[in-house]
Design a protein around this motif. Sequence first.
Motif, PDB file in Angstrom:
ATOM      1  N   SER A 115      14.389  -9.286   6.342  1.00  0.00           N
ATOM      2  CA  SER A 115      14.011  -9.299   4.923  1.00  0.00           C
ATOM      3  C   SER A 115      13.577  -7.928   4.474  1.00  0.00           C
ATOM      4  CB  SER A 115      12.884 -10.315   4.691  1.00  0.00           C
ATOM      5  OG  SER A 115      13.271 -11.608   5.073  1.00  0.00           O
ATOM      6  N   ALA A 120      17.080  -7.679   0.640  1.00  0.00           N
ATOM      7  CA  ALA A 120      16.597  -8.241  -0.621  1.00  0.00           C
ATOM      8  C   ALA A 120      17.488  -7.817  -1.777  1.00  0.00           C
ATOM      9  CB  ALA A 120      15.161  -7.818  -0.858  1.00  0.00           C
ATOM     10  N   ARG A 123      20.745  -9.766  -1.565  1.00  0.00           N
ATOM     11  CA  ARG A 123      20.598 -11.155  -2.028  1.00  0.00           C
ATOM     12  C   ARG A 123      20.457 -11.211  -3.537  1.00  0.00           C
ATOM     13  NH1 ARG A 123      17.608 -11.426   2.828  1.00  0.00           N
ATOM     14  NH2 ARG A 123      15.693 -10.851   1.710  1.00  0.00           N
ATOM     15  N   TRP A 202      21.171 -15.771   3.740  1.00  0.00           N
ATOM     16  CA  TRP A 202      20.319 -16.655   2.936  1.00  0.00           C
ATOM     17  C   TRP A 202      19.264 -17.398   3.756  1.00  0.00           C
ATOM     18  CZ3 TRP A 202      20.396 -15.553  -1.853  1.00  0.00           C
ATOM     19  CH2 TRP A 202      21.578 -15.170  -2.504  1.00  0.00           C
ATOM     20  N   ASP A 205      15.786 -16.484   2.704  1.00  0.00           N
ATOM     21  CA  ASP A 205      15.407 -16.730   1.306  1.00  0.00           C
ATOM     22  C   ASP A 205      15.854 -18.135   0.904  1.00  0.00           C
ATOM     23  OD1 ASP A 205      14.596 -16.570  -1.290  1.00  0.00           O
ATOM     24  OD2 ASP A 205      16.054 -15.032  -1.904  1.00  0.00           O
TER      25      ASP A 205
END
Length: 1428
Positions: A115, A120, A123, A202, A205
Amino acid sequence: MKDFTLPFKPEELLARPADGRLWVADVPDVESWSEKEVNKALDGVVGRLLTSQGKDLAEEKTFSLLFAILQSWQRLDEALQPRVVDLLTDAAKRLGADAQKLRKSGSAAKGKDKSDATGAALRNASKVAAFFLRWSCERLLTSSEKRAARPRRGKGSALQQAEQQAALEEAKEASRALERQRSMALTELNGLVARGAMPWLWLSDPTGWQQVAGACSDGGFFALDSAEALKGKDTRQAAQQCIAAPLLQEGQQHSNLLVATVSKLLHGLRGVEGTAAFAADCLLQAHSTPLPRLFLVELTQHCTAQELTSQGAFQRSLAAFLVALSERLPHVVLANISVLLPLLDVDCYPIRQAIVESIGHLLSAEGRKLPSGAHNAQQEEGDGTVADPEAEIAQSSSGIFTLAPATKNDLLETLFTRFLDKSVWVRYRVLQTLNNLASNNGLPRELWPRVLDLAIRRMQDTASMSRKAAMQLVRKLVEFHPYGPALKGSGDERAKATKLLNEIQERVKKLKAEELAELEGTDAADADAEGATEPPEKRQKRCKGKTETDVSIAREVDKDLEANGEAAEDAGESASARHAAREKQREALQRMQQCYTQRVHFVELLDAAEARLRGLLSSKTATDVTEAISVVVELRLRGVPAAARAFHQVLGLVWSRHGPIKDAAVDAFYRMHLEGRDTASAAEAVLQIYKDGFSSGETTHTHLASVQELIQQAAEKELIVAAEVIPKMVSALGDGRATGALRALTALSATGHDALAKNALPKVQEFICRSVSSPAEQLEHARLVAQLLLRFLGSAKGAVNDAAVSRLCAVSQQCSYLVVQHFVKGEVPPQWFPAAMCAMDLSFELAQHGSKALDTAHRSPDKVARATWLGLINTEGWEGASVEVRKVQVPQLGCVAFVAGHLALRMLIFLEGLQSALKRQRLAQEEAKIAEQREKSKEKKASKKGKGAKAVEEDEEKAETSMGGVGLEEREAEAFAQIAETGLLYSNRLLDRVKPLLFACLLDKELRGYPLIRRVGAISLCKFMTVSKRFCEENLQLLFSVLFPKNGKGQLQGATQEAIAEGGLLEDLTLRQSLLVAVGDLLFRHPNVVEPWTGRLYSTLSTADASGNAVDLRLTALLVLTHLVLNDMMKPRPVLLIRALWLTACNHEATARVARILFQELAKRTTNVVYNLLPEIVARLPEHVEDGVEGGAVARVQYIMQFVEKEKHIEGLIEKFTLRLEQCASGAGGEVAAEATQEEGEGKTAKVEDTVSCLAHALGAMNYSDRCILRLHDVVVTRKVAHLLDVVTMPRKALNLALSYYPVARECLLAVVEKARKPRGKGEDGDAKAAAAAAAPAEGEGKASGAAQAALDAMEQLVNTLAHGKEEMEIPATAPVPAVPATAQRKGQEAKRKNAEAKEPGFEEMEIPASNRTKPHRRRKLQQSLQG
C-alpha cells in the motif's frame, strides 16, 4: 493526485466535496468547440496518458475534459465517440500493465508494503478509469442503432437503388463498429477487476474494490436495457463476464454485491427479449458462487399470483430462464429442487410448464459432464448454507452428473402427477418430456408399462395437441422399448414372448433336474458329454421338427446367457463349479423371465389401446388421424396384434379428402411394404400383398380397391418407379400370380402409360388367349384385363398409337368371345357378370376413342353389343321370319337380362358422349368461323375507316350466327333426348323385346324363385327406368311395391301384389338393398317422378323392426340418402335430417357413424344447411321418436346444437326458438275438442311437452356471448314493437305462459344464466389457441359485461317470479301501452278481471287508460305484427 470515490450518479461530481476528493471543478464547454478544437484537446490527453501510463486520468484537467465529453455524448459528433472509447480502453490496459510491474517489483523487494504511494495512485487511477468506462458502457449500450431502409426491388431508378444499397451497407458497418466499441469497453472494464495483477492490487483496498466491482457489474447490466445489444455475441459474453468476474474474486466480501446482482437480474427478467438466456449464462459462469441458490430462492418469492397475473412478459421470461438454467446447471437446479417444486401449485401455466420441462432436463442430463468447479450438493455453499440433503446427488470424481434411484423416481412421480394438470400446455409438455426420455433411454425399464398406460389415456384428451403428443409418446415407447429384440418367425409378439417364457421355464426345470441328478449320484457330466458329442445328423434330425420361431427363441436365450457370461461351464469341472454356474444361469433366466413378462404386459396394454386408435383414425381432426396412422404402422412393424386389425382401416384412409391424411396413408403403405427395397423386391412385395390377402380370405373388395389406390398414389409420388416395376409385373402373368399382377398393372397404368403400351399390351394379348383350368378364373382374368385397358384408355394424355389400338380391339374381341363362349357352354359362375359388364364397357370406350385404327365393328358399339346378344341367344337375327331360339337354362336367362340392362345403360352413356363430342366439334367450328370473321372485319375497318353502319351490320350478323348455334344446340339436345326416351326401349327395338323377360323375372312364380333371376331382373328393370322417364313412370309403382310391401301408398292391388308376395321376393335382403341404391339413382335422374315416393324412402330410416334385415336395409337407405345429399344431388329435407338425427345414437354402430358423418359434412357447408333447418328439426323431433336411443330427444338436441358456433347464427336462433316456443305454448293453451277422447287429449299434451322440452334445451345448449345475452333478454323479458309513432316495450305473454307452465323451460333458461355468469376464457384445457393468446388473463377478464350482467339478473328475476305464480313486472305508466293482454303486479294495484274462469293462474290483465287505448283497426294491425 486527489483521491477519488465512485459516485452513485455522475452529476454528484459537479458539487465540491468537503473532504477534498477529486471532482469536476471546471467543466469545459465542449459543445461550443469545433471538431478541430476537441481533437486537439484529446491529443493533449493522449500525450499525458502515454507519459503517465494512464494515471493522468485522475488529474483534474483530464478528468474534467473527459467528464464534459461523456456528459455531452449524444450532442457531439459521432466520429469522436470511437476515439474516446479507444482512449479509455488504452488507459485501462496501461493501468493493468503497470499493476503487473508493481506486483513483480513488490515480490522482488520482500517486506515492502503493497500500500505504498505507487499502489495507491494506481488504484485511484483505476477507479477513475472504471468510472469513465462504466459511463461509456451506459452511453454505448443504451444508444439505438441506426438502421437504413432496405431498398425495395423494382422501386426507383438504378441510381436511387444504388444509393439505398450504399446507405444500407454504411448502416451495417456502423452497427459492426458499435458492436466492437461495446465489446472493448466491457472487456476493459472487466479487466480492471479480474485481469492480470488487478485482483492482487485490490486486496489492500477492499473499499475501492467494492466500488470498482459495482461499476463493473453495472456496466454488464446495462446490456439488459437493449435487445439489440443482447443479439451481439461479443457484447453479450463481455457483459456476462462483467457480472460474474467480481463474484469469482477470492479474498473479498461479496455479500453486498450478491444482493445487488440478484436484484438486478430479477429486474432484468422483466425487461427485453433474451434476458432469460442471459441470466442463465451469468449463473453458469458464477455457478461456484452462492449466486445461483440465492437467485432461485429470491425468485420464488416473486412468483405470487398477483405479480404473475399482472406481468405476462415476466411469466414467459421466468419460464424460459428456469428451462435454460436446468439445461446448463442441472446439479444446481436439483440441489434447489425443493425451492422450485412449490411453483407447481401456482396458478400460472407457463411456470408449471417450465418446471415440468426442467425436470425433463434433469432426467436427461444424467451422465453428462458438469462444468469445471462444480461441487457436491452435500457440501456447504459459500453463503454458509447447506443444500437439501434429500436431493441425493451422487457425483463421481470425474465430474459426471448422476442421479440416485430414489431421486429419479421422485422426479418421475412428479411428472406423472402433472398428467392431470388443468392446463393443456402443461399436459403437452409432460408428454413431450417423457417422449424425449424414452428416445434417450432415460426411463427405468419397470416404468415403461406405466408410462404407456398414461399415454394411452391421454389419447382421449380434449385438446388435439395433447392427443398428438400422446400418440407420439406411444410410438416412441414402442420403437425404443427395452424388452429385448424382435424375435424371428411367424406369429405376433405376444405369442412369441409366451413361447420364450415357456422356454425359460423348461431351462429352469432342466437345471433343477441336473441338481437332483447330482444329489442322487448320477453322473451328469457323462450325460452332458454325451450331449456335447452328439452327431450333427442326429441333432439335425431332432431339430427338424422345430419351427423357425422355436429355433429363434432358443438362440435368443443362449445368446443372452453367453452375453452375461453365464453359459454352461465345462462338464469336467468340480461339483462346486457346476453349482455356481447353474446359479448364474438361474439368475440370468430369472432376469429374462421378468423382462419378457413385462414385455407381454406391454403388448397387452397396446392391444387394449386398439379401440382408441381406431377411434382416432376416424377423428375429425387431421392431426389425430395422421399421428394414429404413424402409431399403427409402428405397431405393425413390431408385430403387435392390435395393428393387424387397425391397419386395414389405415388402408381405407387413402380415400380421404384431406390431403395430409391421404399422404400419411400412402407413407404408411410405403413404410410397411416398399421402404428399403429395390425394383425387383418391391414388385415381389406388391404381389405378396395380394397373395396374402387372397389366401387369408379376410380381404374384401374395399381392401383391394384401397391397395390399388395406394399403389397408384405411391407411383405418382415417385415412391415406386412404374416404368421399372411394370416389366416385373408382366413377367408374373405366367407364374400363377396373374390376379395380383393385373391389379398392380391397373394401378400403375396412370403413371407408366408408355411402359405399359410398350411392354404390357403384347403380353396381355397373349395372356388373355390362354386357357386356364377353371371358367371362374378365366372370366376373372378377362374382367381384370378389361379394367386394365379401361384405365389405360382413361389415363392416355394424347392419342394412342395405331398399334396399341389394334391390340386393344383384339383384346376386346377376345373378352367378348370368352363371355359368349362360357354362356353357350352353360358355365355361368358369378364371375361371368362382371366380366360381361367390363367387356361391354371396353367396347364402348374404344368406340368413343375415335381412333382411325379401329375396325368397323368397334366404331359402332351397338353392333358389337348386338353381335354379343346374338351370340347369347343363338339366332340368325331378330328381323328375320325364321327365328329359332336355343333352349337355355334358368341362370342363362339371368345373363340375358343382365346384358340387356347394362346395354341400355351403356347406350345412354354413349349417346350423351356423342352429344358432347358434337357440341365440342360445333364449338370448335364456330370459334374458327368467328376468328375468320374477326380477321375479315379488321381488314374492312382498315380499308374503310369511319363507316360505323357497316360495323353495326357485321355485329348483327355475328349475333345471328351465334343465335343460330344456340338453336342448333337445343335441337340436338331434343333429338338425343327423344332417342334416349323412346328410341332405345320402344318402337319394337332390341331392348323393347326383352322387357317381358324382365317383368317375368319379378312376377313369374317359377322364375322369381331363383335369387339370381329376380335380382338381375330387378336391377336391369331399374336400369331401364334410368334410361327412359316414360318407362320409369309406368313401372315405379312395381319397384316400390317390392321395396315396401306393407300397406300404404304405392302398394299394388290384386293379382300383381299376390304374385309379388309369393316366391320369397319380399324376404330377399340383397334385392331390396340393391333396389334402394337404384332408387337413389332414379331420384337423381328423374327427381320429379320419384319425389312423391320419397316419404316411403324416408320411413325406412325409422323402422321399428329390430331384426338384422331391417337394420341392414336402414343402413343402406341412409348411405344412399347421405350420398345424394352430400353430393348435391338432392336437397336435405327436414324429415330426412330428423330421422338421421335419431340414428346418430342408435345401437348399430355403422349406422350411427354414417349419420354423424352426414351432420359433420353438412355443418362444413357455406350454405348453413343445419342452421336454416334447425328450428324445424328441433320442433318436429318428438314426432319421430326412436326407441332405445340413449338420452332421448334431449341428447339429440344437444348433439345437433354443437354445430352452431357463429354469433350471428345464435342470435337468429334465439328469436326462432322463442317464437316456436310461444306458438307451441299458445297452441297447447286451448281446450281439447269435445269429440276428442281423453287419451287423445293426453297424447297431445305429452307431445306439446316434448316439443317444449326440445326447444328449451336447444336454447340452453348454445354458447352465449354478451351480445347474445342481450338478445335473449330482449326476446324473453321485453320486446320492442312499433306502437303508433313510437317504439314501446311490452311483455311477451305467450313466452311467459311457457315459462309458467313448463318447468323444463325455466330450468333451461336458468342454466343459461348460470353458465353465462361463469368466467370465460380461464379454462385452460379447452381451446389451446385461447390459452396461447394471453399467458395469464387479467383479473375479471372473461366475465360478462355490465349490461349483460343486468340482463342476466332481469331474466333470473322473471323466471323466479313466474315459477312462484307472481306477476311478471310493472309497466311504467308514462309509456304508451298497446291494447294487448299484459301482466301487472298484484301488490298496490286493483285490476279488473275478465273471464276469470278461463284465465291462467298468476296472470292478470291490466286496465289501460283511455288515452292510451288504440282504435280497433290499429289494434288488429298491431296484433298481426306481433304474431308475425
